[in-house]
Design an enzyme around this catalytic site. Sequence first.
Site, short mmCIF file in Angstrom:
data_model
loop_
_atom_site.label_atom_id
_atom_site.label_comp_id
_atom_site.label_asym_id
_atom_site.label_seq_id
_atom_site.Cartn_x
_atom_site.Cartn_y
_atom_site.Cartn_z
N LEU A 126 44.81 64.12 50.73
CA LEU A 126 43.52 64.68 50.32
C LEU A 126 43.68 65.95 49.50
O LEU A 126 42.86 66.24 48.62
CB LEU A 126 42.65 64.95 51.56
N CYS A 127 44.75 66.71 49.79
CA CYS A 127 44.95 67.95 49.03
C CYS A 127 45.23 67.64 47.56
O CYS A 127 44.80 68.38 46.66
CB CYS A 127 46.08 68.77 49.63
N THR A 128 45.93 66.54 47.30
CA THR A 128 46.19 66.13 45.91
C THR A 128 44.89 65.72 45.23
O THR A 128 44.63 66.10 44.08
CB THR A 128 47.18 64.95 45.88
#
Length: 345
Positions: A126-128
């Site tokens: 999700l951070c990407t």
Amino acid sequence: MCCCRIQDVGKPKAVVAAERVNARVPGAIVTPHFGRIEDMSLDFYQQFTVIILGLDSLEARRYMNSIACSLLEFDEEGNPDMSTIKPLVDGGTEGFKGHARVILPGVTPCFECTLWLFPPQTKFPLCTLAETPRTAAHCIEYAHLILWSQQRSNEEFDTDNDEHMQWVYNNAVTRAKQYGIEGVTYQLTQGVVKNIIPAIASTNAIISAVCVLEALKIITMCSAGLNNYMMYTGSQGIYTHTVAYERDLQCPVCSAGVELMAPAESTLQQVIDLMLQHPVLGNMLAHPSVSYGTKQLYARGIYEADTKPNLSRPVAELLNGEANTLLTVNDKKLNVPLRVRLRLK
């Protein structure tokens, strides 16, 4: 044969395919059923000699596998009753790759025995997605997983809803422009969100032909059947090979029962606790109900008040002194009841 025509767009595939086969093959009577496989009763599946699968997900395959295995009966020694076997013939394609397999519950490995054959689905951190998108797929999944929950959290996303898919596509395009990323298309959006890999007609034709041939072998006994898995690759020439995979004798779905050892003085509650701690059963159960033959030992719901006192009783007493016996376990997490072979020592 290509079944679909322009006028068929929007119609159920089962209905269209049945119409084409009935019109093309003299004497054929194909009855279509449009609905969820989970909505059909066990009696519906029991009526067929062979079940041929053309499903598009592992979850659907596991469901049908559990249905076929639940119809299998065993004798007291744990040997399968051959007259109760409901053969499954499964085919699947992924671009230029495909497979066909024959499952004879209790004889050959079922889907649960060989789950490792199915690769895990691609998932993006999700951070990407939120901070450093680099591909069109990242932008699509950002709109699908993050933006939808932020802006339309009161709605459940429906992959078959055109408006929902269009919304994801539009927001993915906006996201891609912000980061200078190209390649976001509506077709790609559908593929990423639904995990769709484009179908190749030649692959589909080969795998479907193998499935039909294997079904014919089972019904007519005209030739030895596939033993028990065939893989096809057509990306660089044509390559096939077959593998005789082995059954997992402790498979929770197709075996005569998962073995569970318990001290002879155990109460029913302690046996249930051992089930929840078991390395296999523990992953399949949450709030189990237990029966012995036609006798409910502990049942949740409307029978809970009547059976709850059994939890504190010695299980050997409830089993009429039997030290080795077969229990039937049910749970909301299960598609069908589970067989557990309890051994008191």
